[in-house]
Enzyme design. Structure first.
Site, short mmCIF file in Angstrom:
data_model
loop_
_atom_site.label_atom_id
_atom_site.label_comp_id
_atom_site.label_asym_id
_atom_site.label_seq_id
_atom_site.Cartn_x
_atom_site.Cartn_y
_atom_site.Cartn_z
N GLU A 29 0.84 -1.13 0.02
CA GLU A 29 0.10 0.04 -0.11
C GLU A 29 1.09 1.20 -0.12
OE1 GLU A 29 -1.97 -0.83 3.51
OE2 GLU A 29 -3.30 -2.48 2.42
N LEU A 56 -6.37 -1.97 -0.92
CA LEU A 56 -6.35 -1.99 0.85
C LEU A 56 -6.95 -3.39 1.18
CD1 LEU A 56 -7.27 1.56 2.11
CD2 LEU A 56 -5.11 0.66 1.52
N SER A 57 -6.21 -4.40 0.84
CA SER A 57 -6.59 -5.78 1.12
C SER A 57 -5.37 -6.76 1.35
CB SER A 57 -7.58 -6.32 0.05
OG SER A 57 -8.05 -7.90 0.27
N GLU A 58 -4.76 -6.89 2.56
CA GLU A 58 -3.69 -7.70 2.67
C GLU A 58 -3.90 -9.02 2.45
OE1 GLU A 58 -3.21 -3.88 4.47
OE2 GLU A 58 -4.99 -5.19 4.85
N GLN A 80 2.49 -1.60 6.13
CA GLN A 80 2.93 -0.49 6.81
C GLN A 80 2.56 -0.57 8.40
OE1 GLN A 80 0.31 2.64 5.34
NE2 GLN A 80 0.83 2.37 3.21
N HIS A 128 -1.92 -0.77 16.28
CA HIS A 128 -0.73 -0.20 15.57
C HIS A 128 0.53 -0.66 16.24
CE1 HIS A 128 -4.27 1.71 13.83
NE2 HIS A 128 -3.44 2.02 12.76
#
Length: 322
Positions: A29, A56-58, A80, A128
């Site tokens: 990304e 945005l799709s791991e 990220q 995170h």
């Protein structure tokens, strides 16, 4: 000699491998705009066919990388945020990791999963700030946690060239570390070979990732009274058990500092294996995050759940008293 930062070392390793091997490509990304700075300049040098922005799709792009690897490419995925690995855990552990094993080595899956900024980023809160390297070590996936710029370069280079999946955790707290070295001396670093950053005779401190720098600072502070050996495993799977045993054979005492949760963490595995294999003259001690820690948003609370130099100093003093 020129200075090299940890972050620049990752960038340099990516650039060197893209230039060396046309099968290597980078995806993730916002990698084209280099939101993490690790992919800075790569789009201009190598073009959009080898530096790919993804949706945005791991789960999607991690599976895509597995297919590309099976077809002969060497993808490097940038994540990220470390917790995004939870979304892709099945694709990495159950698919990419097991293909070569379940086919008797008839297939290769050379994917590198790079996490530039793992662990706490001072105020990024619970979703995170994880450091989940122990999960991949438990599953048997090759897993590196470099502490220094030269090892960041060397281990990432080795990971990209490896025929198996490799996860490289680049701790957020290490990204700003800089060293003065000859860039021409940068070279691949083998997986499973630890590094003694400081020799000592009284106690071995095993430090993972950025905590190597804290261990070295504590060792220097205690130097007048205690001789501390600082051992950096560099990869948590495979782990350099022979290197650990050699260090503990000199000191007889062991402290492990590990920025992951206490329960089932790398520190627990190191201590258990040392107890099985080594002659310890005192019970070992670990310094970790608490059990089940979820890092809070408030900076003071964020720091409170992380292992620090005060705790490490106390742990060293404790093993010396026994």
């Amino acid at each position: 000699m020129p200075w090299l930062s940890y972050q620049k070392a990752l960038n340099r390793a990516l650039g060197d491998e893209l230039a060396r091997d046309p099968s290597v490509f980078v995806l993730g990304e916002d990698v084209r705009v280099a939101v993490s700075n690790v992919t800075a300049g790569l789009l201009k040098r190598f073009g959009p066919d080898r530096v790919l922005d993804t949706p945005l799709s791991e789960q999607a792009f991690t599976s895509f990388a597995t297919g590309a690897a099976l077809a002969g490419r060497r993808p490097v995925i940038e994540f990220q945020i470390p917790a995004l690995l939870y979304l892709a855990f099945e694709q990495i552990v159950n698919q990419a990791h097991k293909f070569s094993l379940m086919t008797g080595g008839q297939t290769r899956v050379p994917v590198t999963y790079l996490v530039p900024g793992s662990g706490s980023k001072t105020g990024w809160a619970g979703q995170h700030s994880d450091h989940p390297y122990a999960l991949f070590a438990h599953a048997g996936v090759k897993t590196a946690v470099p502490a220094t710029p030269e090892d960041a370069y060397g281990l990432l280079t080795t990971a990209i060239r490896d025929d198996d999946p490799v996860v490289v955790f680049a701790p957020a707290a290490a990204l700003g570390v800089r060293v003065d070295l000859d860039h021409d001396g940068l070279a691949p670093v083998p997986l499973g070979v630890g590094r003694v950053h400081r020799e000592g005779g009284d106690v071995t401190v095993v430090a993972v990732g950025h905590l190597v720098h804290d261990a070295l600072a504590v060792a220097e502070k205690l130097a007048g009274d205690v001789s501390v050996e600082v051992f950096d495993p560099r990869t948590v799977y495979p782990f350099d058990w022979e290197g650990l045993a050699a260090s503990v054979a000199k000191t007889g005492r062991l402290v492990v500092v590990d920025d992951s949760n206490r329960m089932c963490g790398i520190a627990a595995e190191v201590i258990a294996t040392a107890a099985e294999r080594c002659d310890l003259v005192a019970p070992p001690v670990r310094v970790t995050r608490p059990d089940g820690a979820v890092v809070p948003f408030a900076l003071g609370l964020d720091l409170a759940v992380q292992p620090d130099r005060v705790q490490l100093t106390a742990a060293i003093q404790k093993v010396l008293k026994q």
